[in-house]
Design a protein around this motif. Sequence first.
Motif, PDB file in Angstrom:
ATOM      1  N   ASP A   1      56.286  44.619  42.116  1.00 22.10           N
ATOM      2  CA  ASP A   1      55.969  43.530  41.189  1.00 22.10           C
ATOM      3  C   ASP A   1      54.538  43.042  41.396  1.00 22.10           C
ATOM      4  O   ASP A   1      53.803  42.838  40.435  1.00 22.10           O
TER       5      ASP A   1
ATOM      6  N   MET B   1      52.101  45.368  39.983  1.00 23.94           N
ATOM      7  CA  MET B   1      52.111  45.291  38.524  1.00 23.94           C
ATOM      8  C   MET B   1      51.314  44.073  38.055  1.00 23.94           C
ATOM      9  O   MET B   1      50.516  44.171  37.115  1.00 23.94           O
ATOM     10  N   ILE B   2      51.497  42.939  38.725  1.00 20.02           N
ATOM     11  CA  ILE B   2      50.777  41.720  38.321  1.00 20.02           C
ATOM     12  C   ILE B   2      49.279  41.916  38.541  1.00 20.02           C
ATOM     13  O   ILE B   2      48.471  41.617  37.657  1.00 20.02           O
TER      14      ILE B   2
ATOM     15  N   THR C   1      47.525  44.660  38.664  1.00 18.28           N
ATOM     16  CA  THR C   1      46.898  45.584  37.706  1.00 18.28           C
ATOM     17  C   THR C   1      46.843  44.973  36.309  1.00 18.28           C
ATOM     18  O   THR C   1      45.873  45.161  35.591  1.00 18.28           O
ATOM     19  N   SER C   2      47.898  44.205  35.943  1.00 15.40           N
ATOM     20  CA  SER C   2      47.847  43.639  34.593  1.00 15.40           C
ATOM     21  C   SER C   2      46.791  42.546  34.498  1.00 15.40           C
ATOM     22  O   SER C   2      46.122  42.409  33.472  1.00 15.40           O
ATOM     23  N   GLN C   3      46.612  41.772  35.581  1.00 12.87           N
ATOM     24  CA  GLN C   3      45.544  40.759  35.561  1.00 12.87           C
ATOM     25  C   GLN C   3      44.176  41.446  35.564  1.00 12.87           C
ATOM     26  O   GLN C   3      43.265  41.020  34.870  1.00 12.87           O
TER      27      GLN C   3
ATOM     28  N   SER D   1      43.467  44.338  34.348  1.00 12.31           N
ATOM     29  CA  SER D   1      43.171  44.974  33.058  1.00 12.31           C
ATOM     30  C   SER D   1      42.728  43.955  32.016  1.00 12.31           C
ATOM     31  O   SER D   1      42.209  44.310  30.971  1.00 12.31           O
ATOM     32  N   ARG D   2      42.954  42.668  32.324  1.00 14.06           N
ATOM     33  CA  ARG D   2      42.431  41.627  31.434  1.00 14.06           C
ATOM     34  C   ARG D   2      41.097  41.092  31.951  1.00 14.06           C
ATOM     35  O   ARG D   2      40.670  40.012  31.592  1.00 14.06           O
TER      36      ARG D   2
ATOM     37  N   TYR E   1      40.325  40.277  35.117  1.00 17.98           N
ATOM     38  CA  TYR E   1      40.369  39.309  36.205  1.00 17.98           C
ATOM     39  C   TYR E   1      40.010  39.983  37.529  1.00 17.98           C
ATOM     40  O   TYR E   1      40.587  41.009  37.888  1.00 17.98           O
TER      41      TYR E   1
END
Lengths: 287, 254
Positions: B152, B155-156, B158-160, B162-163, B165
């Motif tokens: 988890d 995932m967080i 990488t998703s941050q 990719s925006r 951050y």
Amino acid sequence: MGGIIIFFDIMKYVRKMIEIEGVTFTYEGSSKPALSDVNLRIEEGDFLLVTGLSGSGKSTLLRLLNGLIPHFYRGKMEGRVLVDGIDTREASVASLSKKVGLVFQNPDNQIVTLRVDREIAFGLENLGFPREEIVRRIEEVLKKLRIEHLRYRPTNELSGGEKQLVAIASVLAMRPKIIALDEPTSELDPFSSARIAYILDILNREGITVVVAEHKLDLFSPFANKMIVMANGHIVEQGSPRELLYKKELMIHGVRPPSVVKLSYEYGVSENKPLTLGELLVALRGR
Amino acid sequence: MIDPLSMLEIFRSYGRESTYSKLNPVTKFFLFVVFIIIPLISPSIFIQIFSLLMQIPLIIMSHSTNRITRSLRASTFFIIILIILNYLTTFNIIFSISMVLRLIGMIIASAIFMTGTDPAEIGDLLSKLRIPFQISFSFVIALRFIPVLADDVMMIITSQASRGYEIEKGGFLERVKRMIPILIPMIIIAIRRGHQLAEALETKAFGVSDKRTSYMRYRVNLLDLLMVSYGLLILIAGLLIVTTHLEIFPLLQL
């Protein structure tokens, strides 16, 4: 007249496993009911497919079956649910777990131990079964689901599909008469999803009542004998998959018919109502 | 000079099977307790050396010789600093060395136990020690969810990222602040998982019966009996050393 009497005699032997009578349920803190005035009867040996958009009340319906509602989820409940003749409000989730096994969407959140055999043993240990019986049931369930090779594997190392099979195994070990699955394939790849559908068909043939909430109609509709469509907490359509999937109104409720249905319309064999590719081919040949 | 990762290699989690890992968990726990007690019964250097030497068979049985030597080699600098610091406060070099040996002895004992015992066995052991199942089970469940939550977090992150951050930016305080957008979704996901887990436990009749049975059965083998007697012998020998050696080696008396 005689016919009617014989009909009622037969009806006595078709056992009603679950009766949901006029159930309306509103979760605590919510103003809109998640289920409104739901009436449903599930008979022994049924394979019921529940479908509908996300948020239409599928999960809530399944939670009614083993008493998670009203025992675990708080809220306002009207009407009653009878499981094998027992009112779920008067029985505990634990006692209902021997009648109804519930499998959830995400296998990661329902596997609680570190090894496959221990996972299957977990529920039985909680119920206080003797060790010999636990061992017997582990072997039986592994064989039934064809996952004997996973017996001593650490649960962390399994693939998504294997995890879901183990989750099903751990529920089956408690020998429920009904197994209910809430979108069991939503996190799985196509191959594992097909495997789950196939296993459920086998279990159903062995006499277990299956209730499955799913979006993958292609996969599950050929095995189901009953189907319901839910929208906004209501059961809006009810019937056999063959009958329902060829209804045009289904699209209004956001349910897309499987590709076989679309193809059979395209080739003009929709009156045969095929549900599988095989049936479609037979219909095309017979044209 | 200091390589924390190699230093911690000693505690690398439960790995392959060994003669040690096949012992009954109660035996392993008993040996662990013995090697925690022995260094503590006396600050004498003699007892510390004795405890270290007596652990050699366990090190060999658990196939951890390489791991332990590598870890100790990586910690050489750290060990020297500890000895110096100790010396600066006590002005007794033997005492300082003895204190550090005590620490090493206890670290090795716990490392052998932790790496040679399946976490589930530790859970079973806790219930065998009459610790309520709810508590021993929370230990197992914590271990079960470490890899899930680690996924988890990844995932967080990488998703941050990719925006756009950037987490690793700025000084120490800035970096700590930058962890917040990772932590908040993490906590929410963990709570949600916890809720679903509770639902799953409920459907598996968790905590209904006081008479919970156990599927796992651990055998007591000949080797277990031998190892328990070995532990007992060491305890007795340790006590004898403490009570008698002080006269034999007056120089070591502290």
